[in-house]
Scaffold this motif. Sequence first.
Motif, mmCIF file in Angstrom:
data_model
loop_
_atom_site.group_PDB
_atom_site.id
_atom_site.type_symbol
_atom_site.label_atom_id
_atom_site.label_comp_id
_atom_site.label_asym_id
_atom_site.label_seq_id
_atom_site.Cartn_x
_atom_site.Cartn_y
_atom_site.Cartn_z
ATOM 1 N N ALA A 82 1.787 89.648 -58.927
ATOM 2 C CA ALA A 82 2.921 89.244 -58.295
ATOM 3 C C ALA A 82 3.535 88.056 -58.798
ATOM 4 C CB ALA A 82 2.413 88.928 -56.748
ATOM 5 N N MET A 83 3.118 87.148 -59.364
ATOM 6 C CA MET A 83 3.584 86.056 -59.986
ATOM 7 C C MET A 83 4.330 86.428 -61.302
ATOM 8 S SD MET A 83 0.728 83.153 -59.346
ATOM 9 C CE MET A 83 1.742 81.773 -60.147
ATOM 10 N N ARG A 84 3.835 87.359 -61.944
ATOM 11 C CA ARG A 84 4.306 87.738 -63.053
ATOM 12 C C ARG A 84 5.937 88.781 -62.952
ATOM 13 N NH1 ARG A 84 1.193 91.460 -66.859
ATOM 14 N NH2 ARG A 84 2.729 91.085 -68.348
ATOM 15 N N TYR A 85 5.738 89.284 -61.893
ATOM 16 C CA TYR A 85 7.209 90.141 -61.564
ATOM 17 C C TYR A 85 8.028 89.044 -61.027
ATOM 18 C CZ TYR A 85 4.186 94.394 -61.974
ATOM 19 O OH TYR A 85 3.456 95.554 -62.348
ATOM 20 N N LEU A 86 7.513 88.064 -60.218
ATOM 21 C CA LEU A 86 8.500 87.148 -59.556
ATOM 22 C C LEU A 86 9.048 86.228 -60.757
ATOM 23 C CD1 LEU A 86 6.888 86.310 -56.393
ATOM 24 C CD2 LEU A 86 8.677 87.762 -56.666
ATOM 25 N N ARG A 87 8.196 85.809 -61.679
ATOM 26 C CA ARG A 87 8.990 84.927 -62.739
ATOM 27 C C ARG A 87 9.805 85.519 -63.718
ATOM 28 N NH1 ARG A 87 4.126 80.884 -64.973
ATOM 29 N NH2 ARG A 87 3.645 79.838 -63.125
ATOM 30 N N ALA A 88 9.638 87.145 -63.607
ATOM 31 C CA ALA A 88 10.493 87.915 -64.591
ATOM 32 C C ALA A 88 11.936 87.767 -63.737
ATOM 33 C CB ALA A 88 10.014 89.350 -64.725
ATOM 34 N N ALA A 89 11.830 87.670 -62.410
ATOM 35 C CA ALA A 89 13.307 87.677 -61.720
ATOM 36 C C ALA A 89 13.759 86.319 -61.838
ATOM 37 C CB ALA A 89 12.881 87.945 -60.227
ATOM 38 N N PRO A 94 14.885 76.504 -64.801
ATOM 39 C CA PRO A 94 13.899 75.649 -64.884
ATOM 40 C C PRO A 94 12.784 75.694 -63.866
ATOM 41 C CG PRO A 94 16.254 74.679 -64.678
ATOM 42 C CD PRO A 94 16.186 76.078 -64.359
ATOM 43 N N PRO A 95 11.569 75.357 -64.485
ATOM 44 C CA PRO A 95 10.058 75.766 -63.436
ATOM 45 C C PRO A 95 10.378 75.295 -61.981
ATOM 46 C CG PRO A 95 9.548 75.434 -65.754
ATOM 47 C CD PRO A 95 11.175 75.004 -65.704
ATOM 48 N N THR A 96 11.082 74.083 -62.090
ATOM 49 C CA THR A 96 11.152 73.086 -60.916
ATOM 50 C C THR A 96 12.334 73.647 -59.937
ATOM 51 O OG1 THR A 96 12.232 71.321 -61.835
ATOM 52 C CG2 THR A 96 10.067 71.188 -62.008
ATOM 53 N N GLY A 237 6.318 76.627 -61.934
ATOM 54 C CA GLY A 237 5.415 76.104 -62.972
ATOM 55 C C GLY A 237 4.143 76.312 -62.452
ATOM 56 N N PHE A 238 3.709 76.189 -61.259
ATOM 57 C CA PHE A 238 2.412 76.369 -60.892
ATOM 58 C C PHE A 238 1.595 77.290 -61.384
ATOM 59 C CE2 PHE A 238 2.516 73.747 -56.662
ATOM 60 C CZ PHE A 238 3.323 72.890 -57.347
ATOM 61 N N THR A 239 0.473 77.186 -61.675
ATOM 62 C CA THR A 239 -0.601 78.102 -62.260
ATOM 63 C C THR A 239 -1.139 78.992 -61.209
ATOM 64 O OG1 THR A 239 -2.370 76.820 -61.798
ATOM 65 C CG2 THR A 239 -1.418 76.528 -63.847
ATOM 66 N N PRO A 240 -1.613 80.161 -61.531
ATOM 67 C CA PRO A 240 -2.143 80.968 -60.421
ATOM 68 C C PRO A 240 -3.446 80.267 -59.483
ATOM 69 C CG PRO A 240 -1.891 82.563 -62.434
ATOM 70 C CD PRO A 240 -1.657 80.990 -62.465
ATOM 71 N N GLU A 241 -3.960 79.839 -60.057
ATOM 72 C CA GLU A 241 -5.210 79.067 -59.272
ATOM 73 C C GLU A 241 -4.499 77.969 -58.059
ATOM 74 O OE1 GLU A 241 -7.020 80.441 -62.986
ATOM 75 O OE2 GLU A 241 -5.209 79.322 -62.646
ATOM 76 N N GLU A 242 -3.298 77.299 -58.814
ATOM 77 C CA GLU A 242 -2.933 75.996 -57.936
ATOM 78 C C GLU A 242 -2.240 76.892 -56.598
ATOM 79 O OE1 GLU A 242 -1.903 72.714 -61.063
ATOM 80 O OE2 GLU A 242 -0.338 74.163 -60.640
ATOM 81 N N VAL A 243 -1.432 78.145 -56.943
ATOM 82 C CA VAL A 243 -0.860 78.858 -55.781
ATOM 83 C C VAL A 243 -1.960 79.437 -55.079
ATOM 84 C CG1 VAL A 243 0.458 80.931 -55.141
ATOM 85 C CG2 VAL A 243 1.016 79.265 -57.315
ATOM 86 N N VAL A 299 -0.063 83.978 -67.610
ATOM 87 C CA VAL A 299 1.061 84.012 -66.928
ATOM 88 C C VAL A 299 2.218 83.081 -67.224
ATOM 89 C CG1 VAL A 299 1.722 83.993 -64.390
ATOM 90 C CG2 VAL A 299 -0.542 85.083 -65.053
ATOM 91 N N GLY A 300 3.016 83.439 -67.820
ATOM 92 C CA GLY A 300 3.908 82.342 -68.038
ATOM 93 C C GLY A 300 5.498 82.862 -67.823
ATOM 94 N N MET A 301 6.334 82.225 -67.981
ATOM 95 C CA MET A 301 7.877 82.648 -67.925
ATOM 96 C C MET A 301 8.274 83.885 -68.762
ATOM 97 S SD MET A 301 9.000 80.777 -65.760
ATOM 98 C CE MET A 301 10.914 81.029 -65.864
ATOM 99 N N ALA A 302 8.811 84.835 -68.077
ATOM 100 C CA ALA A 302 9.068 86.063 -68.723
ATOM 101 C C ALA A 302 10.425 85.811 -69.416
ATOM 102 C CB ALA A 302 9.097 87.279 -67.711
#
Length: 302
Positions: A82-89, A94-96, A237-243, A299-302
Amino acid sequence: MASPARYCPSCLSHTSPSTLLRRPHASNAFITHQQIRTAAQSQNAQKYKRKDQPASQKRKKQRTTFLEPDMREAIQFPLVDAMRYLRAAEVGRPPTSSKYEIHLRLRTLKNGPVVRNRLRLPHPVKTDLRICVIAPPDSAAAQAALAAGASLVGEESVFDAVKAGTIEFDRCICHQDSLPKLAKAGVARILGPRQLMPSAKTGTVVKDVAASVREMVGASEYRERLGVVRMAIGQLGFTPEEVQRNIRAFVEGVKRDFAGLSDRISKEIHEVVLSSTNGPGLSLSGELRGVGSVATKDVGMA
């Protein structure tokens, strides 16, 4: 030869012409008022007979609960996917600047009480909150509030600024000793619509303002609306573990709110949806990674 039928003179005025033309039977030579009234009512009933409304126009019974989609037919995603798809959108942002938002769809009554609270997440989403403390400026409580991170402290100066339209704070706390002055200041009609008016119900009228300021820095507020509780759960910019830790803390906090309600009130979490500022909402399966998911570090910015 039978004698002609006779009518009562008082009945002739109430008898229709069509009735007089018919020759009555010998046994019914006299017509009563009740018979004429019954005949008239039956004619009117046939003339103005109400037609039954079609089934499509009949008023349906109002629902007492919100719609609950069948989760067996829903497409659900692990958190990493889910985070990968949302980062693609959110590509190119900027991550913040963009944030993840969690939506808890509840199984609850429409006219039941709503949950509302404030929660400090393990990884705060917004740490630049401007907090105002209403307390005497020369008191020890005011000095402690400034040391804890409050950006504005005072009484009359705060009231004058609010009345002038200058509201340079995101949260407002009131000391117990300053509550009478706050009530007489006439700022409730300005702060109330902005959800900034301190009240004991929301825990913003306190005795230890310094502790409240420290707790409020980095805390987020949430409120149930139309059977859904929403709150920002992390920056892009949060990691999956933080989320994941933030989601777990948020769900546990909402469940504690459910436990504080009356035993006769039933509330349950029906679905957990993750979205972003510009992305769609994706239903979560409750897993961190699924079969075929990439590693969390990838998991990074797409």
